[in-house]
Design a protein around this motif. Sequence first.
Motif, mmCIF file in Angstrom:
data_model
loop_
_atom_site.group_PDB
_atom_site.id
_atom_site.type_symbol
_atom_site.label_atom_id
_atom_site.label_comp_id
_atom_site.label_asym_id
_atom_site.label_seq_id
_atom_site.Cartn_x
_atom_site.Cartn_y
_atom_site.Cartn_z
ATOM 1 N N ALA A 78 -3.100 -3.499 5.533
ATOM 2 C CA ALA A 78 -3.709 -2.373 6.117
ATOM 3 C C ALA A 78 -3.844 -2.393 7.585
ATOM 4 O O ALA A 78 -3.848 -1.042 8.130
ATOM 5 N N ILE A 111 -2.377 0.694 -4.714
ATOM 6 C CA ILE A 111 -2.578 -0.647 -3.889
ATOM 7 C C ILE A 111 -2.407 -2.051 -4.427
ATOM 8 O O ILE A 111 -2.538 -1.518 -6.020
ATOM 9 N N TYR A 137 -8.512 0.966 8.671
ATOM 10 C CA TYR A 137 -8.998 1.093 7.511
ATOM 11 C C TYR A 137 -9.174 -0.608 6.985
ATOM 12 O O TYR A 137 -9.967 -0.824 6.356
ATOM 13 N N THR A 138 -8.924 -1.902 8.338
ATOM 14 C CA THR A 138 -9.619 -2.546 8.117
ATOM 15 C C THR A 138 -10.467 -2.983 8.231
ATOM 16 O O THR A 138 -11.338 -3.976 8.365
ATOM 17 N N ILE A 186 1.064 -1.268 0.382
ATOM 18 C CA ILE A 186 0.040 -0.063 -0.121
ATOM 19 C C ILE A 186 0.467 0.901 -0.283
ATOM 20 O O ILE A 186 1.639 1.619 0.549
ATOM 21 N N LEU A 220 -12.238 -4.026 4.961
ATOM 22 C CA LEU A 220 -11.783 -4.677 4.815
ATOM 23 C C LEU A 220 -13.673 -5.616 4.367
ATOM 24 O O LEU A 220 -14.095 -5.786 5.088
ATOM 25 N N SER A 230 -8.804 -6.534 -1.058
ATOM 26 C CA SER A 230 -9.482 -7.766 -0.311
ATOM 27 C C SER A 230 -10.276 -8.017 -0.999
ATOM 28 O O SER A 230 -10.531 -9.239 -0.970
ATOM 29 N N VAL A 277 -4.061 -7.948 2.738
ATOM 30 C CA VAL A 277 -4.573 -7.286 2.935
ATOM 31 C C VAL A 277 -4.501 -6.451 3.731
ATOM 32 O O VAL A 277 -4.282 -5.429 4.329
ATOM 33 N N GLU A 278 -5.377 -7.460 5.042
ATOM 34 C CA GLU A 278 -5.528 -7.630 5.857
ATOM 35 C C GLU A 278 -4.311 -6.942 7.206
ATOM 36 O O GLU A 278 -3.926 -6.003 7.493
ATOM 37 N N VAL A 337 -8.125 -0.195 0.108
ATOM 38 C CA VAL A 337 -8.648 -1.819 1.555
ATOM 39 C C VAL A 337 -9.931 -2.949 0.993
ATOM 40 O O VAL A 337 -9.686 -4.119 0.704
ATOM 41 N N GLU A 388 -7.607 5.447 0.546
ATOM 42 C CA GLU A 388 -7.049 4.656 1.177
ATOM 43 C C GLU A 388 -8.384 2.907 1.892
ATOM 44 O O GLU A 388 -8.186 2.311 1.363
ATOM 45 N N ASN A 389 -8.698 3.861 1.603
ATOM 46 C CA ASN A 389 -10.121 3.391 2.908
ATOM 47 C C ASN A 389 -10.737 2.407 1.063
ATOM 48 O O ASN A 389 -10.791 1.102 1.455
#
Length: 448
Positions: A187, A386, A213-214, A154, A217, A418, A183-184, A414, A410-411
């Motif tokens: 993030a 990403i 951010y997580t 990222i 997912l 994912s 990705v998790e 993510v 960025e959200n």
Amino acid sequence: MPRCRGSHMDRRSFTCRELTQCYLERIEKINPHIKAVIETNPEDLVIADELDAERRTGIVRSGIHGIPFLVKDSTEAYSSRGGQNRNPYNLAEHPGGSSSGSASALAANMCAFSIGTETDESRGDAVHSVPCELRCQADSSVIFPADRNAVVGIKPTVGLTSTLGVIPEAPSMDTVGTFGRSVEDAATILDIIADESSLPDSQAVTDPSRKSYTSWLADKGALKGAKFGLPLKQIWKAASESTEHKSEYDALQTLIKQMIESGAQIFDVDFPSAEEIISSDGWNWAYAADVVAYNIEHTDTEGGIPGTHPAWPTGQDNFDKCIESKEFPNAVYEEALTYIRLKSREEGIDAALRHPGGELDGLIVPLQADGGAACSVAAKAAYPMITIPVGVNDSGVPFGLGIIQTAWKENLLVKYGSTVEDLVGPRHRPAFLNLDAENWFYIGSPPQ
């Protein structure tokens, strides 16, 4: 729980000391071949004991309390201290760029996660005589290593993460990014290192993107109704014409069809300024060294003088230009920066995201088959990107799919990163092909 969080430690399945010892043993066994790690902290076990003691008393600083990690410290996969970093999938192939040590170490399971940095080399008719801040190290220093080592990378919006402690190269483009095996994971680390105070006033506290951010997912079901753009000029068109990357292009086209079958809408789009800011030859390279005087004195290993080192045939011409430019910033620089941002933002990524069918959820790009052109546009714009692992090419080297968004989104990277990850399935693990390769990479013409 993501793999890099401390759930096992919470259950006391093992301690921070035991995990650190495990990674140190892995580094001892693997690093002589990969050469991804220049040094480890001499106090790592002492620190591990202290963090274990804190956890026993109920003190847990974050979700990565006591988790060992690595940070970037070399350039273009080579340093006189660490030697030539190699790709754990095929040691005879390039590992991907200046954060490759961070990415290849993670891919080879020498750490739980890692940190990289990225900046950009700007080019074009408007910047021929620009000071070094716009003509420095190559871009894609997070994205390319992640892509070629089958890890998630990222690259955040410039300003979202602190660059304190990072050697500055292009302040308008320097950023610190995260590497994870999912990705998790990536993030999770971004949640920890992101500086929310840097967000613009337009990002109100009620803005949903201010959530962790997580929390964004998602699985492949979230692709239903999502809208993406495929930038054609100089990007997907270049990829479709590349004989070297044909297998990668075909695999990415298959993945795009799977996304459509999962309910996503895919549109052909373009950067209106594509011809102005993207070289027809793809990604151009320019390289910088560290300290001018040191490099000249040790030119046999550092290549400070042109023609004395196969990895650095041009010497340190960019640093020489930095010295010549003297005053920084100046009017020429400001003019060039304004131009680059206009062409990469308003007339580039932002324009491509504004589709008649509605605002797009991201721009999908190939990461190697287009010669790195898409990465360059994102770097110029200082916008986030990403990369998600997809497969391995005919040489056994990984490749993936990139998603670009506008600033501070960025959200969405993510979320949809994912979903693609869920659609693709597990990442390929390193095969360590050509383990005994003794090749040395070079830039430019082959050394005599």
